[in-house]
Write a protein that holds these residues in place. Structure first.
Motif, PDB file in Angstrom:
ATOM      1  N   ASP A  58       0.795  -1.215   0.000  1.00 34.47           N
ATOM      2  CA  ASP A  58       0.000   0.000   0.000  1.00 34.47           C
ATOM      3  C   ASP A  58       0.838   1.281   0.000  1.00 34.47           C
ATOM      4  O   ASP A  58       0.390   2.275  -0.567  1.00 34.47           O
ATOM      5  CB  ASP A  58      -0.973  -0.017   1.162  1.00 34.47           C
ATOM      6  CG  ASP A  58      -2.179  -0.907   0.854  1.00 34.47           C
ATOM      7  OD1 ASP A  58      -2.318  -1.349  -0.286  1.00 34.47           O
ATOM      8  OD2 ASP A  58      -2.983  -1.130   1.757  1.00 34.47           O
ATOM      9  N   LYS A 110       1.423   2.139  -3.556  1.00 29.20           N
ATOM     10  CA  LYS A 110       0.211   2.661  -4.197  1.00 29.20           C
ATOM     11  C   LYS A 110       0.008   4.127  -3.838  1.00 29.20           C
ATOM     12  O   LYS A 110      -0.245   4.963  -4.708  1.00 29.20           O
ATOM     13  CB  LYS A 110      -1.028   1.879  -3.757  1.00 29.20           C
ATOM     14  CG  LYS A 110      -1.161   0.522  -4.366  1.00 29.20           C
ATOM     15  CD  LYS A 110      -2.405  -0.163  -3.815  1.00 29.20           C
ATOM     16  CE  LYS A 110      -2.398  -1.618  -4.166  1.00 29.20           C
ATOM     17  NZ  LYS A 110      -3.441  -2.361  -3.472  1.00 29.20           N
ATOM     18  N   SER A 112      -9.107   9.313 -10.402  1.00 26.24           N
ATOM     19  CA  SER A 112      -9.361   7.892 -10.622  1.00 26.24           C
ATOM     20  C   SER A 112      -8.322   7.288 -11.559  1.00 26.24           C
ATOM     21  O   SER A 112      -7.856   6.166 -11.362  1.00 26.24           O
ATOM     22  CB  SER A 112     -10.760   7.674 -11.202  1.00 26.24           C
ATOM     23  OG  SER A 112     -11.738   7.906 -10.230  1.00 26.24           O
ATOM     24  N   GLY A 116      -5.296   6.667  -9.682  1.00 20.15           N
ATOM     25  CA  GLY A 116      -5.481   5.445  -8.894  1.00 20.15           C
ATOM     26  C   GLY A 116      -5.242   4.198  -9.721  1.00 20.15           C
ATOM     27  O   GLY A 116      -4.629   3.232  -9.256  1.00 20.15           O
ATOM     28  N   TYR A 142      -2.332   1.335  -8.874  1.00 17.01           N
ATOM     29  CA  TYR A 142      -2.588  -0.097  -8.765  1.00 17.01           C
ATOM     30  C   TYR A 142      -1.820  -0.879  -9.829  1.00 17.01           C
ATOM     31  O   TYR A 142      -1.333  -1.985  -9.570  1.00 17.01           O
ATOM     32  CB  TYR A 142      -4.082  -0.376  -8.885  1.00 17.01           C
ATOM     33  CG  TYR A 142      -4.824  -0.406  -7.567  1.00 17.01           C
ATOM     34  CD1 TYR A 142      -5.496  -1.545  -7.162  1.00 17.01           C
ATOM     35  CD2 TYR A 142      -4.870   0.700  -6.738  1.00 17.01           C
ATOM     36  CE1 TYR A 142      -6.194  -1.584  -5.967  1.00 17.01           C
ATOM     37  CE2 TYR A 142      -5.563   0.684  -5.547  1.00 17.01           C
ATOM     38  CZ  TYR A 142      -6.224  -0.465  -5.156  1.00 17.01           C
ATOM     39  OH  TYR A 142      -6.903  -0.497  -3.976  1.00 17.01           O
ATOM     40  N   SER A 165      -9.966  -1.639 -10.309  1.00 22.47           N
ATOM     41  CA  SER A 165      -9.933  -1.515  -8.850  1.00 22.47           C
ATOM     42  C   SER A 165      -9.332  -0.193  -8.403  1.00 22.47           C
ATOM     43  O   SER A 165      -9.831   0.447  -7.484  1.00 22.47           O
ATOM     44  CB  SER A 165      -9.124  -2.655  -8.229  1.00 22.47           C
ATOM     45  OG  SER A 165      -9.730  -3.887  -8.469  1.00 22.47           O
ATOM     46  N   GLY A 166      -8.247   0.209  -9.046  1.00 20.36           N
ATOM     47  CA  GLY A 166      -7.596   1.469  -8.686  1.00 20.36           C
ATOM     48  C   GLY A 166      -8.491   2.664  -8.930  1.00 20.36           C
ATOM     49  O   GLY A 166      -8.580   3.575  -8.104  1.00 20.36           O
ATOM     50  N   THR A 178     -11.437   2.419  -6.287  1.00 22.35           N
ATOM     51  CA  THR A 178     -10.961   2.629  -4.915  1.00 22.35           C
ATOM     52  C   THR A 178     -10.578   4.082  -4.663  1.00 22.35           C
ATOM     53  O   THR A 178     -11.021   4.693  -3.686  1.00 22.35           O
ATOM     54  CB  THR A 178      -9.755   1.710  -4.621  1.00 22.35           C
ATOM     55  OG1 THR A 178     -10.170   0.362  -4.765  1.00 22.35           O
ATOM     56  CG2 THR A 178      -9.224   1.935  -3.217  1.00 22.35           C
ATOM     57  N   PHE A 179      -9.746   4.642  -5.531  1.00 19.96           N
ATOM     58  CA  PHE A 179      -9.317   6.018  -5.305  1.00 19.96           C
ATOM     59  C   PHE A 179     -10.412   7.025  -5.635  1.00 19.96           C
ATOM     60  O   PHE A 179     -10.449   8.112  -5.057  1.00 19.96           O
ATOM     61  CB  PHE A 179      -8.021   6.317  -6.059  1.00 19.96           C
ATOM     62  CG  PHE A 179      -6.810   5.816  -5.320  1.00 19.96           C
ATOM     63  CD1 PHE A 179      -6.331   6.488  -4.219  1.00 19.96           C
ATOM     64  CD2 PHE A 179      -6.173   4.653  -5.708  1.00 19.96           C
ATOM     65  CE1 PHE A 179      -5.225   6.030  -3.516  1.00 19.96           C
ATOM     66  CE2 PHE A 179      -5.074   4.183  -5.017  1.00 19.96           C
ATOM     67  CZ  PHE A 179      -4.591   4.869  -3.923  1.00 19.96           C
ATOM     68  N   TYR A 219     -12.342   6.952  -2.483  1.00 14.97           N
ATOM     69  CA  TYR A 219     -11.496   7.583  -1.463  1.00 14.97           C
ATOM     70  C   TYR A 219     -11.616   9.105  -1.535  1.00 14.97           C
ATOM     71  O   TYR A 219     -11.820   9.781  -0.526  1.00 14.97           O
ATOM     72  CB  TYR A 219     -10.046   7.130  -1.664  1.00 14.97           C
ATOM     73  CG  TYR A 219      -9.017   7.909  -0.888  1.00 14.97           C
ATOM     74  CD1 TYR A 219      -8.891   7.757   0.487  1.00 14.97           C
ATOM     75  CD2 TYR A 219      -8.159   8.795  -1.534  1.00 14.97           C
ATOM     76  CE1 TYR A 219      -7.933   8.473   1.196  1.00 14.97           C
ATOM     77  CE2 TYR A 219      -7.206   9.510  -0.841  1.00 14.97           C
ATOM     78  CZ  TYR A 219      -7.091   9.347   0.527  1.00 14.97           C
ATOM     79  OH  TYR A 219      -6.147  10.056   1.217  1.00 14.97           O
TER      80      TYR A 219
END
Length: 112
Positions: free
Chosen positions: A1, A4, A29, A32, A36, A93-94, A97-98, A101
């Motif tokens: 992490d 990342k 995004s 992100g 990843y 996913s990146g 997730t971001f 976030y």
């Protein structure tokens, strides 16, 4: 992490400096996704060795023998096995997730 987060922060910083302002949600995004993807590419050789050792314990009794066999029989491309689906997952996913976030961060900041 940590890799990342460092990649995400670096990417956002470079992008913001290049355009001279605040990034939009889709740009964060995309950063992100990059973060990843970097981790996925760096960790893929470990994943390949782990998978081979689990599926073929008689052929690869130790990490050392597994690494040597893959390198000798397949070369550098042996370490790239399965990278395409892992990268596809990482990009999606990146971004998600971001993206979440950043939305969460903005929401919490608006509560104060």
């Amino acid at each position: 992490d940590p890799i990342k987060m460092a990649t995400y922060g670096w990417s956002n910083g470079v992008w913001a400096a290049a355009q001279g302002g605040v990034l939009l949600g889709w740009q964060k995004s995309l950063s992100g996704s990059l973060a990843y993807s970097v981790v996925t590419v760096l960790s893929n050789p470990i994943s390949v060795a782990n998978t081979r050792m689990i599926l073929e314990p008689d052929v690869h009794p130790s990490l050392r023998s597994c690494v040597a066999t893959i390198w000798r029989e397949e070369g550098i491309l042996g370490w790239c096995r399965g990278l395409s689906p892992r990268l596809l997952k990482a990009v999606v996913s990146g971004a998600v997730t971001f993206g979440i976030y950043e939305l969460s961060k903005a929401f919490v900041a608006s509560l104060s």
